[in-house]
Scaffold this active site. Structure first.
Site, PDB file in Angstrom:
ATOM      1  N   THR A   1       0.681  -1.407   0.068  1.00 21.51           N
ATOM      2  CA  THR A   1       0.213   0.260  -0.352  1.00 21.51           C
ATOM      3  C   THR A   1       0.855   1.000  -0.064  1.00 21.51           C
ATOM      4  OG1 THR A   1      -1.177   1.220   1.664  1.00 21.51           O
ATOM      5  CG2 THR A   1       0.359  -0.596   2.262  1.00 21.51           C
ATOM      6  N   ASP A   2       0.393   2.801   0.019  1.00 19.05           N
ATOM      7  CA  ASP A   2       0.829   3.754  -0.708  1.00 19.05           C
ATOM      8  C   ASP A   2       1.159   4.213   0.714  1.00 19.05           C
ATOM      9  OD1 ASP A   2      -1.446   4.420  -0.472  1.00 19.05           O
ATOM     10  OD2 ASP A   2      -1.799   5.397  -1.983  1.00 19.05           O
ATOM     11  N   GLU A   3       0.879   3.504   1.972  1.00 20.53           N
ATOM     12  CA  GLU A   3       0.268   4.152   3.073  1.00 20.53           C
ATOM     13  C   GLU A   3       1.610   3.980   3.935  1.00 20.53           C
ATOM     14  OE1 GLU A   3      -3.219   3.727   5.575  1.00 20.53           O
ATOM     15  OE2 GLU A   3      -3.757   3.192   3.845  1.00 20.53           O
TER      16      GLU A   3
ATOM     17  N   LYS B   1       1.819  -2.762   7.166  1.00 17.81           N
ATOM     18  CA  LYS B   1       2.788  -3.300   6.061  1.00 17.81           C
ATOM     19  C   LYS B   1       4.174  -2.507   5.692  1.00 17.81           C
ATOM     20  CE  LYS B   1       0.176  -4.509   3.482  1.00 17.81           C
ATOM     21  NZ  LYS B   1      -0.417  -5.783   2.928  1.00 17.81           N
TER      22      LYS B   1
ATOM     23  N   TYR C   1      -1.367  -0.659  11.299  1.00 20.36           N
ATOM     24  CA  TYR C   1      -2.082  -1.066  10.131  1.00 20.36           C
ATOM     25  C   TYR C   1      -0.535  -0.946   8.332  1.00 20.36           C
ATOM     26  CZ  TYR C   1      -3.310  -1.716   4.978  1.00 20.36           C
ATOM     27  OH  TYR C   1      -2.873  -1.633   3.919  1.00 20.36           O
TER      28      TYR C   1
END
Length: 339
Positions: free
Chosen positions: A125-127, A157, A153
């Site tokens: 994810t870009d997060e 990741k 979260y």
């Protein structure tokens, strides 16, 4: 070619299975999913009886179960979608995210080492990059942007990504990683922004918007994401990270207003609520690397994608209404009771 798709009963995983069935009908697909609250076996009903598809209920963090599956199935490729992915839930219970997203990834990597695979692909994810300031629209996430996580979260990741990179370098494993922007489209669990707003608007319920709704996200239609992963599996360079973005930056409040306009509902349904802890302000991916190296570009503009998405939820009310009332969770037992 046999592909093991973990988390394939979830939103992006199921769309990936449908994409691969259409583009590569000769491939064998094995779906491994724990069927947590966000996994819905009903989603896979169109392929459940197909001869080159198999569903297995298991937890990627269960080493014995995963090894048994690898020994029996001997997959050529593993694509890991399996993850706890809701930021609010990670704030409430970080431990579950570490167990699935980090330890589960390690189990899969160890199984790939033990049994041998042609490619392991980690869906991220870009997060993991943190956020960007609202007043710098010229800034974007690239593959070289340092990891700077904001929630349990995204930290889980990022940890999984680093583990994949370490296994690739240490054990020379054929691993690729992709980091995508916010996905939307059919079969998304109705706790996420777009399906939640659609469902609440249709029921004339309040639409809860964090803070002032000024947070900006880059939106990617899920089919475009699946096409990008397919391309990475075919032509991606081992050890490489690929950013997959939609070039569709939108404020959350503008997304909500767009949905209300499509449905013909009043903006008076919007209700502003206390902002999320550590809420990132802006995500924006620069997908120029994957375009330059593999020729991928998103095909779906947001205006088209949101219309298609709203129409899908209108046409498939039974699917998400069974999720809202919890009935979907008994589907597995009904499906397999007499098998």
């Amino acid at each position: 070619m046999k592909i093991l798709v973990t988390g394939g009963a979830g939103f992006i995983g199921s769309n990936f299975i449908f994409h691969m069935r259409e583009k590569h009908p000769a491939y064998e697909l094995v779906c491994l999913d724990k069927l947590t609250y966000a996994g819905n076996l009903e989603t896979l009903a169109p392929v459940m009886e197909e001869p080159n598809f198999r569903f297995i209920r298991a937890d990627i963090a269960d080493r014995e179960a995963v090894y048994s599956i690898f020994a029996a199935e001997q997959p050529d490729v593993v694509v890991n979608f399996a993850a706890e992915s809701h930021v609010d839930r990670s704030i409430e219970n970080p431990a579950v995210f570490l167990e699935t997203n980090v330890m589960g990834t390690q189990v899969l990597l160890d199984a790939c080492r033990k049994y041998g695979i042609g490619r392991y692909h980690q869906v991220s994810t870009d997060e993991v990059y943190g956020d960007l300031p609202l007043d710098r629209p010229d800034l974007f996430f690239t593959e070289q942007t340092p990891l700077h996580t904001s929630s349990p979260y995204s930290a889980s990741k990022a940890a999984a990504d680093l583990l994949c990179s370490a296994y690739q370098r240490t054990y020379n494993m054929p691993i690729t990683i992709s980091r995508c922007s916010n996905n939307y489209g059919p079969y998304q669990f109705p706790e996420k922004l777009i399906p939640l707003m659609i469902a609440n608007a249709l029921a004339d319920k309040p639409l809860p918007v964090y803070g002032e709704g000024l947070n900006v996200r880059d939106w990617l239609y899920v089919e475009d994401h699946c096409a990008a992963i397919d391309l990475i599996l075919e032509r991606g360079q081992v050890g490489q990270v690929y950013n997959i973005g939609g070039h569709n930056e939108m404020k959350n409040i503008d997304i909500v207003r767009r949905i209300l306009a499509i449905l013909g509902k009043p903006e008076s349904l919007i209700t502003y609520v206390t902002d999320r802890k550590g809420h990132d302000m802006r995500y924006a991916i620069d997908p120029s690397f994957i375009h330059r190296e593999l020729g991928w570009l998103p095909e779906t503009r947001f205006d088209e994608g949101i219309q298609k998405t709203v129409q899908w939820y209108l046409d498939n009310r039974a699917w998400w209404e069974r999720i809202v009332d919890g009935e979907y969770q008994g589907y597995y037992e009904r499906m397999y009771a007499n098998r």
